[in-house]
Design a protein around this motif. Structure first.
Motif: not given
Length: 227
Positions: A22-23, A28-29, A32-36, A126-130
């Protein structure tokens, strides 16, 4: 009774799966929102040797000097993407000129594409990996460390050495396109004590939930088998 026992085991396994993944799904969700909402900018050196890293920075400086007046007032992802595409040839010419003027014969490649990146920090962000959309200038073999920033929102043009001033400018630019939740997820200026405290509270909450669930499952098994 056998069907009931199987049902209990299934519920228990489902809980473990949800608790485990869940975490990760939520993280990841959010990524994706940030990357978009971003376009990143990367200049990748030929190698990690000092002269290649210095050349990378010289290319960066000249490209930013050229692109600053064109991108700094961009109000949308599409507008920035269009500006980058329209100026790609000129960016290549500038980069190739810098490489030649410094006595190198490296090839050069530029791309606007989606790429996977590790966790990266730029100033107070700081951007998460993805996976992110990024404009990349690849010098030579492109095997060296890269310099990076964010082209949209236009953070490349915020001097991150200005401390609190830069932080306020960054916050303003990011909040223009991010929700409060999204901005908080990339803001690395949160006080460590607050972070540790929240983490501790979350861990305690998780432990309490695990105890409650385990207790309930144990009670169900007792009822089924009259233990």
């Amino acid at each position: 009774m056998k069907k009931t026992f199987i049902a209990i085991i299934t519920i228990f396994l489902a809980f473990i799966t949800i608790n485990t993944y869940g975490s990760e799904f939520k993280t990841n969700f959010m990524q994706k929102r940030i990357a978009d909402k971003l376009i990143r900018f990367h200049v990748i050196a030929n190698s990690d040797l000092n002269y290649d890293q210095n050349l990378k920075l010289k290319v960066r400086n000249e490209v930013l000097k050229y692109m600053t007046p064109k991108l700094k007032n961009s109000k949308s992802l599409d507008e920035s993407r269009k500006i980058i595409a329209e100026n790609d040839n000129e960016i290549r010419k500038i980069s190739e000129r810098v490489i030649k003027e410094n006595g190198y014969k490296y090839t050069l490649n530029t791309t606007l594409s989606h790429e996977n990146f590790p966790v990266k920090t730029y100033g107070s962000i700081t951007l998460p990996a993805g996976n992110y959309e990024a404009y990349r200038i690849i010098i030579g073999e492109g095997k060296g460390q890269n310099w990076w920033c964010i082209m949209f929102p236009p953070l490349c043009f915020v001097d991150i050495t200005k401390g609190n001033i830069a932080q306020k400018e960054t916050e303003k630019e990011m909040k223009a396109v991010f929700t409060d939740e999204e901005y908080k997820s990339v803001d690395n200026t949160v006080k460590k004590n607050d972070t540790d405290k929240n983490k501790e509270n979350k861990e305690n909450s998780k432990d309490e939930n695990k105890v409650v669930v385990k207790f309930k499952i144990f009670e169900l098994i007792k009822e089924v088998f009259n233990i």
